[in-house]
Write an enzyme that holds these catalytic residues in place. Structure first.
Site, PDB file in Angstrom:
ATOM      1  N   LYS A  65      47.388  40.883  39.195  1.00  0.00           N
ATOM      2  CA  LYS A  65      46.255  40.329  39.943  1.00  0.00           C
ATOM      3  C   LYS A  65      46.658  39.544  41.193  1.00  0.00           C
ATOM      4  CE  LYS A  65      42.451  41.432  37.625  1.00  0.00           C
ATOM      5  NZ  LYS A  65      41.271  42.079  38.250  1.00  0.00           N
ATOM      6  N   SER A 323      50.072  46.223  32.659  1.00  0.00           N
ATOM      7  CA  SER A 323      49.453  45.476  33.758  1.00  0.00           C
ATOM      8  C   SER A 323      49.488  43.962  33.614  1.00  0.00           C
ATOM      9  CB  SER A 323      48.005  45.934  33.952  1.00  0.00           C
ATOM     10  OG  SER A 323      47.269  45.757  32.755  1.00  0.00           O
TER      11      SER A 323
END
Length: 423
Positions: A65, A323
């Site tokens: 992110k 991720s």
């Protein structure tokens, strides 16, 4: 859904291009780390292919992110930066925005739902952001963050629905190609779609320059899968609700900007169950020594569940993107227990016994002879199903898998007992 082997549909201009991603990578130099690519021999044996894991769980702030958040904020004007930024998140986006704001010297206000995991709350505050707890879920926190933006003038940093965010996330695609040049299939999770959309542009357009193709597969938790119905309808179809341990991709409506890219460039989207996600987390801890959050493990879950074979894809070189790694220890404990049970390595049985001395010792010996490990016993003499002189016991034990569990059960039955397997 369109399955493409070419760069893009003729005459159709995507709102994020490879040049945007290469520019984003320049902005991120010195801000993020090029996360490692780990070879997984165990997964390779399952698939009959070379499998690598892109360990973005080891990225700064614990997930991808920060890539998109920093690019979005770095491109703000000085006047916009002076007004500060605001965001809403239950974890990864919050930490990414907070870290980016600290690096850029921008004031950040992050709205997080009440009940957010304490480690994520503490990490966001440690990066210097002001955290406001509001609402019972991310949607309520998002609404409050937008209201705060409207009233204060702070710039709202959306977690996925902005071209700069998509471009920033897409830098992971450039790293994948550099670290594993022969990759032909890539899997990663989807929430709102920013990561998948950005990676799709980087991977597909760069591969087209090289005169080859790369298959790109998105993965969603089956109880939070907004993309399959949206792609089928060629329109954004919001879900009535989402419920999954993979909170990082628990998004009920695709982002408009990512959706337009994904429907053009991504080859397919598959879903995985909660059990599959839990099994993947256990596998990554045991076989790859990697701590990954549920949303980060869905690509591995898809590989373990045979999703590529279902799609008719026979890869030679596969990359699954991990991720993120921001998992709350309490959730990790529950997921480990659930994952062990789903893999038949944690067996709970209920038995009716005669209430007499030595009966439990007999049961214990039968189990010990099968080499199972008893970790808990609970017994009761009271209950509607019990008659005088009987006792009900529940035994929790560790086993080595489904075959070993079957051996334990058959051994108990061979001695005249009737074990009831409990979920």
């Amino acid at each position: 859904m369109t399955h493409l082997d070419s760069l893009e549909m003729p005459g159709r201009e995507l709102n994020v291009q490879l040049s945007d991603i290469t520019s984003a990578r320049e902005l991120l130099e010195g801000v993020i780390v090029d996360t490692p690519m780990e070879h997984s021999r165990a997964l390779g044996r399952m698939l009959g292919a070379t499998v690598h894991l892109k360990a973005e769980n080891l990225q700064r702030a614990g997930s991808f992110k920060v890539r998109g958040a920093y690019v979005r904020m770095a491109r703000l004007t000085e006047e916009e930066k002076s007004r500060g930024v605001v965001a809403a998140s239950a974890g990864n986006h919050a930490q990414g925005v907070a870290l980016a704001a600290k690096k850029l010297g921008v004031e950040a206000t992050i709205f997080m739902p009440r009940g957010v995991a304490l480690p994520k709350l503490a990490a966001t505050r440690d990066h210097g952001a002001e955290v406001v707890l509001h609402g019972s879920n991310v949607d309520e926190a998002l609404a409050e963050a937008q209201r705060f933006s409207d009233e204060s003038g702070a710039v709202f940093i959306h977690p996925f629905n902005h071209t700069d965010v998509v471009a920033g996330q897409g830098t992971i695609g450039l790293e994948i190609l550099e670290q594993q040049p022969d990759v032909d299939t890539v899997l990663m999770g989807i929430g709102g779609g920013g990561l998948l959309a950005g990676a799709a542009v980087a991977l597909k357009q760069q591969a087209a320059k090289q005169g080859r193709t790369i298959k790109l597969i998105g993965v969603q938790a089956e109880n939070a899968a907004a993309y399959p119905p949206s792609l089928a309808a060629d329109a954004l179809v919001p879900l009535k609700g989402v419920r999954t341990i993979a909170d990082g991709i628990a998004v009920g409506r695709p982002g408009e900007i990512p959706f337009e890219i994904i429907k053009e460039l991504v080859d397919d989207v598959v879903t995985v169950s909660e059990d599959a996600i839990a099994k993947a987390l256990i596998f990554l801890m045991e076989r790859s020594k990697l701590i990954v959050e549920p949303a980060g493990a869905v690509g591995v879950a898809a590989l373990m569940e045979g999703k590529l074979e279902e799609l008719g894809i026979t890869p030679k070189s596969v990359v699954a993107v991990l991720s993120g790694g921001n998992i709350d220890p309490m959730l990790m404990l529950r997921v480990i227990q659930h994952g062990l049970a789903a893999a038949d390595r944690f067996l709970t049985v209920k038995l009716m016994l005669k209430d007499r001395p030595g009966e439990l010792a007999i049961i214990s010996k039968i189990i010990a002879d099968t080499d199972a490990n008893v970790i808990g016993v609970d017994h009761s003499r009271i209950g509607g199903e019990l008659s005088m002189g009987n006792v009900s016991i529940v035994i929790n034990m560790e086993t080595k898998g489904s075959e070993h569990s079957a051996l334990v059960l058959n051994s108990l039955r061979a001695e005249g007992y009737e074990p009831l397997v409990m979920s």
